[in-house]
Write a protein that holds these residues in place. Structure first.
Motif, PDB file in Angstrom:
ATOM      1  N   SER A 164       0.387  -1.096  -0.217  1.00 16.90           N
ATOM      2  CA  SER A 164       0.010  -0.041  -0.302  1.00 16.90           C
ATOM      3  C   SER A 164       1.124   1.521  -0.089  1.00 16.90           C
ATOM      4  O   SER A 164       0.168   2.410  -0.822  1.00 16.90           O
ATOM      5  N   LYS A 165       2.125   1.486   1.133  1.00 13.76           N
ATOM      6  CA  LYS A 165       2.885   2.347   0.714  1.00 13.76           C
ATOM      7  C   LYS A 165       3.899   2.780  -1.055  1.00 13.76           C
ATOM      8  O   LYS A 165       3.570   4.087  -0.861  1.00 13.76           O
ATOM      9  N   PHE A 166       4.226   1.005  -1.049  1.00  7.48           N
ATOM     10  CA  PHE A 166       4.350   1.327  -1.836  1.00  7.48           C
ATOM     11  C   PHE A 166       3.508   2.117  -3.204  1.00  7.48           C
ATOM     12  O   PHE A 166       4.324   2.789  -4.089  1.00  7.48           O
ATOM     13  N   PHE A 167       2.207   1.439  -3.535  1.00  4.95           N
ATOM     14  CA  PHE A 167       2.104   2.429  -4.121  1.00  4.95           C
ATOM     15  C   PHE A 167       1.584   3.671  -3.985  1.00  4.95           C
ATOM     16  O   PHE A 167       1.255   4.407  -4.744  1.00  4.95           O
ATOM     17  N   ILE A 168       1.533   4.169  -2.882  1.00  5.86           N
ATOM     18  CA  ILE A 168       0.960   5.144  -2.681  1.00  5.86           C
ATOM     19  C   ILE A 168       2.029   6.677  -2.964  1.00  5.86           C
ATOM     20  O   ILE A 168       1.944   7.835  -3.671  1.00  5.86           O
ATOM     21  N   TRP A 169       3.112   6.041  -2.237  1.00 10.71           N
ATOM     22  CA  TRP A 169       4.342   6.803  -2.622  1.00 10.71           C
ATOM     23  C   TRP A 169       4.600   7.310  -4.036  1.00 10.71           C
ATOM     24  O   TRP A 169       5.217   8.208  -4.400  1.00 10.71           O
ATOM     25  N   GLY A 170       4.513   6.004  -4.745  1.00  9.27           N
ATOM     26  CA  GLY A 170       4.503   6.242  -6.254  1.00  9.27           C
ATOM     27  C   GLY A 170       3.961   6.740  -6.857  1.00  9.27           C
ATOM     28  O   GLY A 170       4.211   7.248  -7.859  1.00  9.27           O
ATOM     29  N   ALA A 171       3.067   6.903  -6.415  1.00  7.82           N
ATOM     30  CA  ALA A 171       1.484   7.630  -6.841  1.00  7.82           C
ATOM     31  C   ALA A 171       2.032   9.531  -7.103  1.00  7.82           C
ATOM     32  O   ALA A 171       1.672   9.787  -7.677  1.00  7.82           O
ATOM     33  N   THR A 174       4.622  10.718  -8.801  1.00  8.38           N
ATOM     34  CA  THR A 174       4.715  10.090 -10.302  1.00  8.38           C
ATOM     35  C   THR A 174       3.035  11.833 -10.582  1.00  8.38           C
ATOM     36  O   THR A 174       3.415  11.926 -11.784  1.00  8.38           O
ATOM     37  N   ALA A 175       2.796  12.036  -9.811  1.00 11.66           N
ATOM     38  CA  ALA A 175       2.349  13.279 -10.054  1.00 11.66           C
ATOM     39  C   ALA A 175       3.129  14.053 -10.044  1.00 11.66           C
ATOM     40  O   ALA A 175       2.854  15.195 -10.899  1.00 11.66           O
TER      41      ALA A 175
END
Length: 283
Positions: A164-171, A174-175
Motif C-alpha cells: 500500500s505504501k509502495f503504491f501510494i508513494w509511487g503515485a 508520478t504526480a
C-alpha cells in the motif's frame, strides 16, 4: 540470517531462490556498463565544450557534472552488488551474503536527486523562452524534480514489506513526474520558435527521447509487480529487467539527451556567428 524489513526485492530473491550465474553476471555487467558510459560521456562533454559559443557552454558543463555524479554513484552500486551476494558451490547459485551489505537501489535515487534538476536546468541554457518566465520554469523544475525523486526513494523501501505504501508513494512521485513532462513540453515548444529547421528537428527528437527514457523509470520501479503481486517478475528475471531498464534510461536521459542538446547549441552558435571549425586557432 539477516532480517529483511524494508529491503529491495533484489535481496529477497537473493535470500530465497538465489541467482543463476547468468542472471548475476548480467546485472554485474549492466552496472559496469552504466558507469563506464558515464565516464565516456564525461570525456565527450569536456572535449566538445569549445565547439559551442560561450553563451551555451553551461549546458555542456552541467552534462559533465551529471556524468561525474552518475559515474561515482553507479560505480558504488556496482560494488554494492558484488559485495551483497556470494556464490554457493553446492547450489551453484548466488545467495545473499550474510556478512555483506544489503543491495540497495538507493544509490540510484541519490544520483537522480543530484542529476534530475541539472538535466532539467541545462535545456534552459540552450533554448530561449518566448512566453514563460525563466525563474518560474526553473523553480518548477527544481521543486517537482526533487520531490519526484524523494517520494520515489521513500516508496522503493516498501516494495516488498508494505505494498500500500509502495503504491501510494509511487503515485505521489508520478504526480510530480507528470508535472515535469508538462513543463518540459512547454519549454521545448517555446524553444523551437525562431530557430533553424534543423535545430527544430533535433528539439523534436529530444522530446521523444525525453518521453521514452523518463517513462522507463516508473516501469522499473514497478518491475517486481508488473504481472501480478508476488508473481510475474518477482524473480531473478525481474531483477535483471529492472537493472537493464534503469541503465538504459540513465544512458538515454543523461548522455544522449546531453549530446542532442549540444547539437542544438552548435547550430545556434553558428547562427550567432560562432563556428569552432573556422576559428584561427580552434580555441
Amino acid at each position: 540470517m539477516k532480517k529483511l524489513i524494508n529491503a529491495n526485492f533484489e535481496n529477497y530473491i537473493g535470500m530465497t531462490e538465489g541467482y543463476s550465474e547468468m542472471a548475476y553476471q548480467i546485472v554485474s555487467h549492466t552496472l559496469t556498463l552504466g558507469y563506464a558510459v558515464m565516464l565516456a560521456g564525461l570525456f565527450y562533454f569536456v572535449l566538445t565544450l569549445k565547439t559551442v559559443s560561450p553563451k551555451y557552454r553551461m549546458s555542456n558543463i552541467l552534462s559533465g557534472v551529471v556524468m561525474v555524479s552518475a559515474f561515482l554513484l553507479l560505480y558504488a552500486q556496482a560494488g554494492n552488488w558484488t559485495s551483497s551476494f556470494q556464490f554457493d558451490q553446492e547450489a551453484g547459485r548466488y545467495f545473499l551474503n550474510s556478512d555483506g551489505d544489503l543491495f540497495n537501489n538507493g544509490y540510484r535515487y541519490l544520483n537522480w536527486l543530484i542529476d534530475v534538476p541539472m538535466l532539467l536546468f541545462q535545456i534552459l541554457f540552450v533554448v530561449s523562452l518566448t512566453k514563460s518566465n525563466l525563474k518560474s520554469i526553473r523553480n518548477q523544475f527544481w521543486f517537482s524534480g526533487a520531490l519526484m525523486i524523494i517520494t520515489g526513494y521513500i516508496g522503493q523501501f516498501y516494495e516488498v514489506s508494505n505494498l500500500s505504501k509502495f503504491f501510494i508513494w509511487g503515485a505521489i512521485s508520478t504526480a510530480f513526474f507528470v508535472h515535469i513532462l508538462w513543463v518540459m513540453r512547454k519549454v521545448i515548444n517555446e524553444g523551437k520558435e525562431g530557430i533553424p529547421s534543423k535545430a527544430k528537428s533535433i528539439m523534436n527528437q529530444i522530446w521523444i527521447l525525453f518521453l521514452i527514457s523518463w517513462f522507463l523509470y516508473p516501469g522499473a520501479y514497478l518491475m517486481p509487480h508488473l504481472l501480478g503481486i508476488e508473481g510475474g517478475f518477482f524473480n531473478e528475471s525481474g531483477v535483471v529487467g529492472r537493472q537493464i531498464t534503469y541503465t538504459v534510461a540513465d544512458v538515454c536521459s543523461k548522455v544522449i539527451y546531453g549530446v542532442l542538446l549540444g547539437r542544438v547549441a552548435t547550430i545556434l552558435s553558428k547562427e550567432d556567428g560562432y563556428d569552432y571549425n573556422e576559428l584561427p586557432t580552434n580555441a
